[in-house]
Design a protein around this motif. Structure first.
Motif, short mmCIF file in Angstrom:
data_model
loop_
_atom_site.label_atom_id
_atom_site.label_comp_id
_atom_site.label_asym_id
_atom_site.label_seq_id
_atom_site.Cartn_x
_atom_site.Cartn_y
_atom_site.Cartn_z
N ILE A 1 3.25 -6.05 -6.93
CA ILE A 1 3.72 -4.54 -6.97
C ILE A 1 5.28 -4.53 -6.32
O ILE A 1 5.34 -5.31 -5.33
N GLY A 2 6.27 -4.06 -6.88
CA GLY A 2 7.59 -3.79 -6.44
C GLY A 2 7.61 -3.36 -5.02
O GLY A 2 7.13 -2.27 -4.73
N GLU A 3 8.53 -3.73 -4.12
CA GLU A 3 8.67 -3.05 -2.75
C GLU A 3 9.27 -1.71 -3.04
O GLU A 3 9.06 -0.91 -2.04
N PRO B 1 0.00 -8.23 -3.91
CA PRO B 1 1.05 -8.67 -3.04
C PRO B 1 2.22 -7.78 -3.45
O PRO B 1 2.52 -7.19 -4.51
N ILE B 2 3.30 -7.68 -2.37
CA ILE B 2 4.51 -6.83 -2.60
C ILE B 2 5.72 -7.72 -2.77
O ILE B 2 5.58 -8.52 -1.99
N HIS C 1 7.08 -10.17 0.19
CA HIS C 1 7.28 -9.20 1.34
C HIS C 1 6.18 -8.83 1.99
O HIS C 1 6.06 -8.15 3.18
N GLY C 2 4.82 -8.97 1.39
CA GLY C 2 3.70 -8.59 2.22
C GLY C 2 2.51 -8.28 1.10
O GLY C 2 2.74 -8.71 -0.09
N ILE C 3 1.68 -7.92 1.72
CA ILE C 3 0.28 -7.46 0.93
C ILE C 3 0.16 -6.00 1.07
O ILE C 3 0.00 -5.56 2.41
N ILE C 4 -0.44 -5.05 0.04
CA ILE C 4 -0.92 -3.90 0.15
C ILE C 4 -2.30 -3.79 -0.24
O ILE C 4 -2.71 -4.15 -1.27
N GLY D 1 6.94 -1.04 -0.05
CA GLY D 1 7.81 -1.72 1.01
C GLY D 1 7.62 -0.99 2.33
O GLY D 1 7.92 -1.61 3.63
N GLU D 2 7.57 0.08 2.51
CA GLU D 2 7.29 0.88 3.77
C GLU D 2 6.29 0.65 4.51
O GLU D 2 6.07 0.62 5.78
N LEU D 3 5.14 0.16 3.71
CA LEU D 3 3.90 -0.44 4.33
C LEU D 3 4.05 -1.75 4.73
O LEU D 3 3.08 -2.14 5.39
N ALA D 4 4.74 -2.34 4.09
CA ALA D 4 4.83 -4.10 4.34
C ALA D 4 5.10 -4.33 5.78
O ALA D 4 6.11 -3.90 6.25
N GLN D 5 4.08 -4.62 6.52
CA GLN D 5 4.42 -5.17 7.95
C GLN D 5 4.31 -6.57 8.20
O GLN D 5 3.49 -7.28 8.10
#
Length: 141
Positions: free
Chosen positions: A15-17, A37-38, A46-49, A71-75
């Motif tokens: 998924i795109g950021e 995956p993000i 950049h992360g996983i949601i 992207g806002e949730l990617a920590q």
């Protein structure tokens, strides 16, 4: 030697950021999966949601999944494993960090994901049992 490449699911969809959480949830429903995956504009991980992230970090907190982005949730930086890592390294990493999904990278690019289902499909029952026990074990309060 069994490697991460041997047991990973090859068709990982990012998924795109900048995509909304609503879009991520719809994609998860379409693919019948619980995590994505993000990937950023730089085509890097950049992360996983997870579906749980969307519910707890957005919906339950009063956020709007149609405007909040993945992207806002990617920590933090996601844990990853190299495609040529042996399966013991995969299990150790997942157990140590108590994670149920592990991105597989090659030359810093996402090429697959390893989930509990992949482990169950490709590993002996004793190894899967050890993993489940380590991941699901609750610590005493």
């Amino acid at each position: 030697m069994t490697t991460a490449r041997d047991i990973m699911h090859r068709d990982a969809v990012c998924i795109g950021e900048h995509d909304t959480l609503e879009t991520a949830a719809q994609r998860m429903r379409e693919l019948d999966i619980g995590a994505l995956p993000i990937c950023g504009d730089d085509d890097r991980l950049h992360g996983i949601i997870t579906d749980r992230d969307i519910v707890l970090e957005c919906v339950a907190a009063g956020g709007d999944p149609s405007s909040m982005t993945a992207g806002e949730l990617a920590q933090g930086k996601p844990y990853v494993v190299d495609a040529d890592a042996d399966v013991d390294r995969v299990l150790t990493m997942m157990e140590e960090h108590r994670i149920r999904r592990l991105p597989v990278v090659e030359e810093h690019r996402l090429i697959g994901m390893i989930s509990e289902a992949d482990l169950a499909t490709h590993l002996p029952e004793s190894e899967v049992g050890r993993f489940v026990e380590a991941i699901c074990a609750r610590t005493a309060l």
